[in-house]
Design a protein around this motif. Sequence first.
Motif, mmCIF file in Angstrom:
data_model
loop_
_atom_site.group_PDB
_atom_site.id
_atom_site.type_symbol
_atom_site.label_atom_id
_atom_site.label_comp_id
_atom_site.label_asym_id
_atom_site.label_seq_id
_atom_site.Cartn_x
_atom_site.Cartn_y
_atom_site.Cartn_z
ATOM 1 N N TYR A 1 2.350 10.524 -9.397
ATOM 2 C CA TYR A 1 1.764 10.710 -10.729
ATOM 3 C C TYR A 1 0.338 11.265 -10.716
ATOM 4 O O TYR A 1 -0.168 11.639 -11.766
ATOM 5 C CB TYR A 1 1.789 9.388 -11.503
ATOM 6 N N GLY A 2 -0.330 11.260 -9.581
ATOM 7 C CA GLY A 2 -1.702 11.770 -9.520
ATOM 8 C C GLY A 2 -2.655 10.951 -10.365
ATOM 9 O O GLY A 2 -2.595 9.718 -10.372
ATOM 10 N N GLY A 3 -3.523 11.614 -11.130
ATOM 11 C CA GLY A 3 -4.507 10.930 -11.977
ATOM 12 C C GLY A 3 -3.896 9.940 -12.953
ATOM 13 O O GLY A 3 -4.417 8.829 -13.120
ATOM 14 N N PRO A 4 -2.798 10.294 -13.626
ATOM 15 C CA PRO A 4 -2.196 9.328 -14.546
ATOM 16 C C PRO A 4 -1.773 8.015 -13.878
ATOM 17 O O PRO A 4 -1.636 6.998 -14.551
ATOM 18 C CB PRO A 4 -0.991 10.082 -15.116
ATOM 19 N N ALA A 5 -1.588 8.016 -12.560
ATOM 20 C CA ALA A 5 -1.238 6.773 -11.858
ATOM 21 C C ALA A 5 -2.337 5.735 -12.032
ATOM 22 O O ALA A 5 -2.067 4.532 -12.083
ATOM 23 C CB ALA A 5 -1.007 7.040 -10.373
ATOM 24 N N VAL A 6 -3.575 6.191 -12.144
ATOM 25 C CA VAL A 6 -4.702 5.270 -12.329
ATOM 26 C C VAL A 6 -4.580 4.587 -13.684
ATOM 27 O O VAL A 6 -4.755 3.372 -13.797
ATOM 28 C CB VAL A 6 -6.047 6.021 -12.200
ATOM 29 N N LEU A 7 -4.243 5.355 -14.708
ATOM 30 C CA LEU A 7 -4.068 4.788 -16.050
ATOM 31 C C LEU A 7 -2.817 3.915 -16.116
ATOM 32 O O LEU A 7 -2.853 2.794 -16.612
ATOM 33 C CB LEU A 7 -3.985 5.913 -17.079
ATOM 34 N N LEU A 8 -1.699 4.391 -15.584
ATOM 35 C CA LEU A 8 -0.451 3.635 -15.617
ATOM 36 C C LEU A 8 -0.530 2.377 -14.749
ATOM 37 O O LEU A 8 -0.036 1.321 -15.129
ATOM 38 C CB LEU A 8 0.720 4.511 -15.154
ATOM 39 N N GLY A 9 -1.164 2.493 -13.586
ATOM 40 C CA GLY A 9 -1.289 1.364 -12.675
ATOM 41 C C GLY A 9 -2.120 0.227 -13.237
ATOM 42 O O GLY A 9 -1.987 -0.921 -12.827
ATOM 43 N N LEU B 1 0.829 -1.205 0.000
ATOM 44 C CA LEU B 1 0.000 0.000 0.000
ATOM 45 C C LEU B 1 0.866 1.258 0.000
ATOM 46 O O LEU B 1 0.546 2.235 -0.673
ATOM 47 C CB LEU B 1 -0.940 -0.004 1.212
ATOM 48 N N ASP B 2 1.965 1.227 0.754
ATOM 49 C CA ASP B 2 2.877 2.384 0.779
ATOM 50 C C ASP B 2 3.466 2.642 -0.611
ATOM 51 O O ASP B 2 3.568 3.794 -1.041
ATOM 52 C CB ASP B 2 4.002 2.173 1.800
ATOM 53 N N ARG B 3 3.846 1.558 -1.317
ATOM 54 C CA ARG B 3 4.379 1.716 -2.680
ATOM 55 C C ARG B 3 3.303 2.277 -3.611
ATOM 56 O O ARG B 3 3.570 3.149 -4.437
ATOM 57 C CB ARG B 3 4.900 0.382 -3.221
ATOM 58 N N ALA B 4 2.085 1.758 -3.462
ATOM 59 C CA ALA B 4 0.986 2.255 -4.305
ATOM 60 C C ALA B 4 0.683 3.717 -3.981
ATOM 61 O O ALA B 4 0.436 4.526 -4.886
ATOM 62 C CB ALA B 4 -0.260 1.390 -4.116
ATOM 63 N N GLN B 5 0.740 4.078 -2.704
ATOM 64 C CA GLN B 5 0.481 5.468 -2.319
ATOM 65 C C GLN B 5 1.563 6.399 -2.879
ATOM 66 O O GLN B 5 1.255 7.483 -3.387
ATOM 67 C CB GLN B 5 0.406 5.609 -0.803
ATOM 68 N N ALA B 6 2.814 5.980 -2.810
ATOM 69 C CA ALA B 6 3.894 6.791 -3.374
ATOM 70 C C ALA B 6 3.699 6.963 -4.876
ATOM 71 O O ALA B 6 3.931 8.044 -5.425
ATOM 72 C CB ALA B 6 5.249 6.143 -3.079
ATOM 73 N N PHE B 7 3.244 5.924 -5.536
ATOM 74 C CA PHE B 7 2.979 5.964 -6.975
ATOM 75 C C PHE B 7 1.861 6.966 -7.284
ATOM 76 O O PHE B 7 1.994 7.798 -8.189
ATOM 77 C CB PHE B 7 2.602 4.550 -7.443
ATOM 78 N N VAL B 8 0.773 6.925 -6.508
ATOM 79 C CA VAL B 8 -0.354 7.856 -6.713
ATOM 80 C C VAL B 8 0.079 9.281 -6.405
ATOM 81 O O VAL B 8 -0.261 10.210 -7.146
ATOM 82 C CB VAL B 8 -1.579 7.441 -5.862
ATOM 83 N N GLN B 9 0.839 9.478 -5.338
ATOM 84 C CA GLN B 9 1.282 10.829 -4.990
ATOM 85 C C GLN B 9 2.227 11.392 -6.042
ATOM 86 O O GLN B 9 2.208 12.586 -6.324
ATOM 87 C CB GLN B 9 1.948 10.824 -3.616
#
Length: 196
Positions: free
Chosen positions: A107-115, A97-105
């Motif tokens: 990249y923001g919205g694009p993290a949803v597309l990239l993830g 979850l920490d890795r996913a949170q760092a990813f979202v923080q």
Amino acid sequence: MSSLLRELARVPPWALLLVVFALPALEASTLLGVVIPAEIAVLLGGVFAHEGRVPLLAVMAVAALGAVVGDSIGYAVGTKLGPGLFSRASEATRQRLDRAQAFVQRYGGPAVLLGRWVALLRALVPSVAGASGLPYRRFVAYNVAGGTLWAVTVAGIGFLAGAAYARAERYLGWSGVLIAMVLVIVALIIRRRHSR
């Protein structure tokens, strides 16, 4: 593999499409994707589309719908649980979850597309995006784009793989495919030993 496909081919087309919808829908909404990636169902849906069991466009549509709905539910869960999402998790899950949170923080919205393209992130990013306070309007735009692009690509790959498998089986026969697989494995082992 052909015997497995023959067994699965007995399943009614509506049930195949239901599974192609359900696995992507459950992936982020229940975090099932941490254990079972939804690509399996969508790829098989593409293979069955190649065999004429279900329409390819139907596979793409239900996979995209499942992905978008499931991620939206995951986002709602993250919004509801907020930071508590992290405190209730086991140590191993908390690290993910920490890795996913760092990813979202980062990249923001694009993290949803990239993830969407990485199984673990695909399962966690929607909940983390909700818990992180990413605005839903921003989330949903990337969710729809990512879910649709992912579904079309993965189902298309399954369709093409079904065509390639059928062609290889027709030209080589089952024994020829088996021999080719053994040769590839032997070549990889030899290559690995020489690289050491």
